[in-house]
Design a protein around this motif. Sequence first.
Motif, short mmCIF file in Angstrom:
data_model
loop_
_atom_site.label_atom_id
_atom_site.label_comp_id
_atom_site.label_asym_id
_atom_site.label_seq_id
_atom_site.Cartn_x
_atom_site.Cartn_y
_atom_site.Cartn_z
N GLY A 1 0.82 -1.21 0.00
CA GLY A 1 0.00 0.00 0.00
C GLY A 1 0.85 1.26 0.00
N ILE A 2 1.97 1.21 0.73
CA ILE A 2 2.85 2.38 0.78
C ILE A 2 3.41 2.65 -0.61
CG2 ILE A 2 5.05 3.21 1.69
CD1 ILE A 2 4.39 1.81 4.30
N LEU A 3 3.83 1.58 -1.27
CA LEU A 3 4.35 1.74 -2.63
C LEU A 3 3.28 2.30 -3.54
CD1 LEU A 3 6.73 1.12 -4.56
CD2 LEU A 3 5.62 -1.05 -5.04
N TRP A 4 2.05 1.81 -3.36
CA TRP A 4 0.95 2.27 -4.19
C TRP A 4 0.72 3.77 -3.97
CZ3 TRP A 4 -3.96 3.64 -2.00
CH2 TRP A 4 -4.87 4.06 -2.96
N VAL A 5 0.70 4.19 -2.70
CA VAL A 5 0.47 5.61 -2.40
C VAL A 5 1.59 6.46 -3.00
CG1 VAL A 5 0.43 7.32 -0.56
CG2 VAL A 5 -0.92 5.25 -0.35
N ARG A 6 2.83 5.96 -2.88
CA ARG A 6 3.97 6.71 -3.39
C ARG A 6 3.80 6.95 -4.89
NH1 ARG A 6 8.99 3.26 -3.01
NH2 ARG A 6 8.44 3.29 -0.80
N ASN A 7 3.48 5.86 -5.62
CA ASN A 7 3.32 6.01 -7.06
C ASN A 7 2.11 6.85 -7.41
OD1 ASN A 7 5.60 4.53 -7.62
ND2 ASN A 7 4.49 2.58 -7.57
N LEU A 8 1.06 6.72 -6.59
CA LEU A 8 -0.14 7.52 -6.84
C LEU A 8 0.17 9.01 -6.72
CD1 LEU A 8 -3.32 7.48 -7.17
CD2 LEU A 8 -3.39 7.73 -4.70
N MET A 9 0.87 9.38 -5.66
CA MET A 9 1.22 10.79 -5.45
C MET A 9 2.02 11.32 -6.64
SD MET A 9 0.48 11.56 -2.14
CE MET A 9 -0.58 10.47 -1.27
N LYS A 10 3.02 10.52 -7.03
CA LYS A 10 3.88 10.96 -8.13
C LYS A 10 3.09 11.09 -9.42
CE LYS A 10 8.27 9.27 -6.47
NZ LYS A 10 9.40 8.42 -6.78
N ARG A 11 2.17 10.13 -9.63
CA ARG A 11 1.39 10.18 -10.85
C ARG A 11 0.48 11.40 -10.84
NH1 ARG A 11 -1.02 5.36 -10.58
NH2 ARG A 11 -3.11 6.14 -10.21
#
Lengths: 386, 300
Positions: free
Chosen positions: A162-172
């Motif tokens: 989930g942390i990885l997902w949030v990180r990529n979501l923010m960047k996207r």
Amino acid sequence: MIEAVGLTKRYGAKTAVHNLTFQVRPGAVTGFLGPNGSGKSTTMRMILGLDRPTSGYVTVGGRPFHQLPNAPRQVGALLDAKAVHGGRSARLHLLSLAQLSGIPASRVDEVLGVVGLQDVARKRSKGFSLGMGQRLGIAAALLGDPQVLLFDEPVNGLDPEGILWVRNLMKRLAAEGRTVFVSSHLMSEMALTADHLIVIGRGQLMADMSVKDFISANSADFARVRTPDGEPEQREKLTAALVEAGGRVLPEQDGGMRVTGLPLPRISDVAHGADVRLWELSPHQASLEEAYMRMTQGAVDYRSTDDQRAGFQPPAPAFGHQMPAMPQMPQQGWQETAYPVLEGERPNPYAQPVAAAPAAPPVPPSAPASVPAPADLTKRDSEDAR
Amino acid sequence: MTTPQQHPAPPQQAPQFPPQGQPQGYWPGQAPAGGYVSPIPVRKATLGGAIASEWTKIRSVRSTMWTLGVMVTLVLGIGLLAGAVVSGSAHTGEKPDTPLLILGFYGVLLGTICVITLGVLTISTEYGTGLIRTTLTACPDRGRVLTAKAIVFFLLVFGITLVCTTLVSIVDSMLVGDLVAHAPSGTEWLKATVGVSLYLALLGLLALAVGTLLRHSAGAITVMLGVMLLPLVLAMFMFSSSLADVRQAMLVYSVPNQLAVLYSSGASNGISGWTPLWIMLGLAAAGLLGAYASLVQRDS
């Protein structure tokens, strides 16, 4: 684009936020850092028009939040993952928000898919884990597909995936040209996610710069140097040579040294010139966490102290019995070994010299974990907290 | 062509390490001009949307079902039970001159507690959970949120109470109709159904307003129960003759007495006719005005 000018919030005598002026620009992830109670959430609430600033103002896209036309389509926010009625299903929670903001109901299922909650959409959110609650909160923030996004501690309780997902979501989201403003305590996470940092402490702005600048401005990059073990004369020789060459040398407990003020090739040259063999010569780049700790160490409101269990110690040994000197205490040592004081820097008042520890009252060696902190350290802490 | 080894997301990472030396060089200058534009059509948020939202909220929690279910059970059950008991134990002889429809009063009086609870919970749970912040972020027009809540709650309580009181009145008049001196007039019917339903819905609005002002479920429910019951209880123990006027006023204007007035045929001391409705209308309006002011002014 979020713009705060002279933002101040007082609750009675306590000033939560004092004269904050900053900009959060589109197209980047801006991290919002600060110790607990430093005013991060208050600032976020003022941006959203939930709290009224005592003075100053904050605008989103040039207007105060409550004057924005179609505000929920322009700003989305995750303030508190638990801010849902536990008896309501995830889907109906989002549906009510969509109806309130004039967002088509079909968008609800879309965002449920985005955050991966489609299988539990009809379950009551009471049974959600903290991570699922975060996902639901993120779904609510994304509902209006807004230009400006605010996230307060979005990775709290999320699993690594989930942390990885949030990180990529923010960047996207930022790469799409949106303004992304995210607060977090996880420094390693911020270092990976954020492009820009706004750091506050005790409600005041401490830094507003890029992550890279922040790290280099608030930390010491140093070189780790080790001479062969069991040859202390080599070590002294090298130390003298390095100091002569203009470097600063800090000995480490394991026999290594930290050298600042000299580039690595120069250290190698000096060692060669002094005819000293090296077992290690490695660059050490400071982390964001280190830089953050160094910057905010004076602005921490809630500081933990050692659990001394003072009232539960066995009685002190008989009068006149002199204790041998205590061995070197590793506790609290990280504060000074990790962050050596830089030139021109105010010494860290909390970093207690290790040598001070044996000056503590005598304690029977049998008592485990009985390392009373020096009294003046506690005193300074409590003064600081006021 | 992308080789499998290539990292899929270089554009996002590139901004982190821009060339140095330029002022603000750390800003990734890749943002499209004018920022992000959503493909979802922008539709203006309206009061209608807010009402739909509040309807979704109120129907999707169990506390609504429980409080309204209990209320329906009380109003119907006690109302019909009273009618059955009276019809079963009636003597043949002189017909009493009591109003027939007051048989529904006992159930409604207990039902008010459910209405108060639901009225408070409608807003106080939002404060209790912190949901109010999400709501007010989605709709910065705070007045609209409260208006929508008030409308949805009012209509819901009014509708359900109207159905229940009408049902009770019809069944009771069929059961006990031959046993009383005179059949209820049209006005009495109207007061005992529409009047009582309006009164209950307005009482609920007052509870909603108190919930908005206090922001705390238990506190607001306690205050509302106090408002409802304390005047009657206090008046019972006011024996001093100098307090006789106060005692009388407290008896007359207490909520249970006001409800009873709506059921009675008229000859009551103090207030009569539709007056209780106007009193409760004034209270609810004042409460809601305070709630609006508080909601708009205070931090949430």
